[in-house]
Scaffold this active site. Structure first.
Site, PDB file in Angstrom:
ATOM      1  N   SER A   1      -6.172   3.851   4.094  1.00 57.35           N
ATOM      2  CA  SER A   1      -5.517   2.953   3.130  1.00 57.35           C
ATOM      3  C   SER A   1      -6.540   2.189   2.300  1.00 57.35           C
ATOM      4  O   SER A   1      -6.351   1.012   1.976  1.00 57.35           O
ATOM      5  CB  SER A   1      -4.575   1.970   3.846  1.00 57.35           C
ATOM      6  OG  SER A   1      -3.666   1.400   2.934  1.00 57.35           O
TER       7      SER A   1
ATOM      8  N   LYS B   1       0.203   3.751  -2.720  1.00 54.18           N
ATOM      9  CA  LYS B   1      -0.760   4.848  -2.678  1.00 54.18           C
ATOM     10  C   LYS B   1      -0.086   6.214  -2.557  1.00 54.18           C
ATOM     11  O   LYS B   1      -0.720   7.244  -2.844  1.00 54.18           O
ATOM     12  CB  LYS B   1      -1.748   4.615  -1.537  1.00 54.18           C
ATOM     13  CG  LYS B   1      -2.695   3.449  -1.844  1.00 54.18           C
ATOM     14  CD  LYS B   1      -3.373   2.893  -0.616  1.00 54.18           C
ATOM     15  CE  LYS B   1      -4.194   1.655  -1.011  1.00 54.18           C
ATOM     16  NZ  LYS B   1      -4.478   0.784   0.116  1.00 54.18           N
TER      17      LYS B   1
ATOM     18  N   SER C   1       0.800  -1.234   0.000  1.00 55.96           N
ATOM     19  CA  SER C   1       0.000   0.000   0.000  1.00 55.96           C
ATOM     20  C   SER C   1       0.828   1.276   0.000  1.00 55.96           C
ATOM     21  O   SER C   1       0.262   2.372  -0.125  1.00 55.96           O
ATOM     22  CB  SER C   1      -0.949   0.014   1.206  1.00 55.96           C
ATOM     23  OG  SER C   1      -2.079  -0.783   0.946  1.00 55.96           O
TER      24      SER C   1
END
Length: 405
Positions: free
Chosen positions: A146, A84, A81
């Site tokens: 997230s 991102k 993640s």
């Protein structure tokens, strides 16, 4: 038994008494003054960086981009993640270009909901399917919670599809200077050809902080609410260290536990990246140790300001006889604490400079070494233009150049 005469005893007693008085009057020896330490701790070698339980990691100075310590920092890893952060950079770039806006209504499509929503194994934001939310809220759902669903929805809004958005990600990554990364989705779930490195991720964090401070500021928010669901930021350092203001966590089975962190203490900012750690807590503990080590043993110095003369050099055949040289942007350097006085600057400049010279033209290079190693270098540029001189000036300088050669 032999008895000594009284007179002799008296004399002996007086002698002993006198001797005792003499001893009493002699000053006792004073303890020696302790010697000063040979050197302060700042002049000692920097101890090794903390041992890190991760597949790859790096600690980088934000201002200079210098790597202070690292292991396998250029090895390909799954970014999970932390991807991102790249998505945030693309969205912020497209907003700056006027192509999307903070008030845009972003649709949580069925595709985004099915691939990244509550029914999946990954993290999600909680925005309702087939309904819209302002772009800025969708971005916070991605950054703070997230949310994979929010990342997909943003990608579809900005580029039409995840594939098209992936192409944008790679284009912006190349512009930033990420040389060992390739992106295929906006969320970071495992996929073939989706990879980065600890060093590239540190450079990405540096770029987001530098280029889009408002977008970066969302990373320090500790919780965010969508409808009835409130979720906390997974970056544990936000609760443990007030100097930490980001950046992003990541985890899936292929990537392990990952954390890109940044902290600012005084005028110094550091960025740490820990990839493939063993647990949520361990990635935070190791990141904290790296930041503490870096702040304790390193400092950042501004050596030269942008646009200020570092050197003056003679110019042949010019309307002016000299040109001032400097750096186009501020030149900073990271050094172990106490080593600033040992820096050695040098300049590589052509022996002969001939007009015309344009303002901003690269003329040479300024280098800074420490302990025999180059730790920073920047182009030297002309701070002013030097036009060609008149006919007789050029003729005379041609003669003088021939004479001196």
């Amino acid at each position: 038994m032999k008895v000594r005469p009284i007179a002799a005893v008296a004399i002996a007693a007086l002698a002993s008494s006198a001797l005792g008085i003499a001893f009493a009057q002699t000053p006792a020896p004073q303890p020696a003054t302790p010697a000063a330490p040979a050197a302060l701790s700042e002049s000692l070698p920097v101890p090794p960086a903390p041992a890190i339980q991760g597949k790859a990691w790096v600690l980088m100075d934000y201002a200079t981009g210098q790597v202070l310590a690292g292991s396998n920092q250029d090895e390909r890893v799954e970014p999970a993640s932390i991807t991102k952060v790249m998505t945030s950079y693309v969205v912020a770039s497209e907003m700056k270009a006027g192509k999307v806006h903070a008030t845009d209504q972003v649709m949580m499509s069925e595709h985004a909901w099915r691939e990244g929503g509550a029914g999946t194994e990954g993290s999600y934001s909680g925005f309702e399917v087939n309904k819209t939310a302002p772009l800025i809220d969708m971005e916070k759902g991605m950054v703070i919670q997230s949310g994979n669903d929010a990342a997909i929805a943003l990608a579809e809004h900005v580029a039409g599809s995840e594939d098209a958005f992936g192409a944008l990600m790679n284009a912006y990554a190349a512009r930033i200077g990420l040389k060992n990364s390739h992106w295929v989705n906006p969320h970071g779930l495992s996929a073939p050809d989706h990879y980065s490195t600890a060093h590239d991720l540190a450079l990405l964090g540096q770029a987001l902080i530098r280029d889009f401070p408002e977008a970066y500021s969302y990373n320090r928010i500790k919780e965010f609410t969508v409808g009835p669901i409130t979720q906390q930021n997974r970056n544990l350092l936000l609760w443990r260290d007030p100097s930490v203001d980001g950046i992003k966590t990541g985890h899936h089975s292929g990537a392990g536990y990952c954390l890109m962190a940044s902290a600012k203490r005084g005028d110094q900012r550091l960025i740490s990246v820990v990839m493939g750690s063993t647990s949520e807590n361990q990635r935070a503990v190791d990141s904290q140790a790296l930041l503490n080590w870096g702040f304790r043993f390193f400092e950042t110095h501004r050596l030269y300001d942008a646009g200020k003369a570092i050197s003056k050099q003679h110019v042949w055949k010019g309307a002016a006889d000299e040109v001032q040289l400097g750096v186009a942007g501020p030149m900073l350097v990271s050094t172990p604490r106490g080593k600033y006085a040992q820096l050695k600057p040098s300049m590589d400049i052509p022996k002969t400079l001939v007009a015309p010279i344009a303002k901003g033209q690269k003329i040479g290079t300024v280098k800074v070494t420490l302990d025999g190693k180059v730790i920073a270098q920047r182009p030297l540029v002309a701070l002013e233009a030097v036009e060609e001189g008149g006919f007789f000036k050029r003729l005379w300088d041609e003669l003088m150049m021939w004479w001196k050669s």
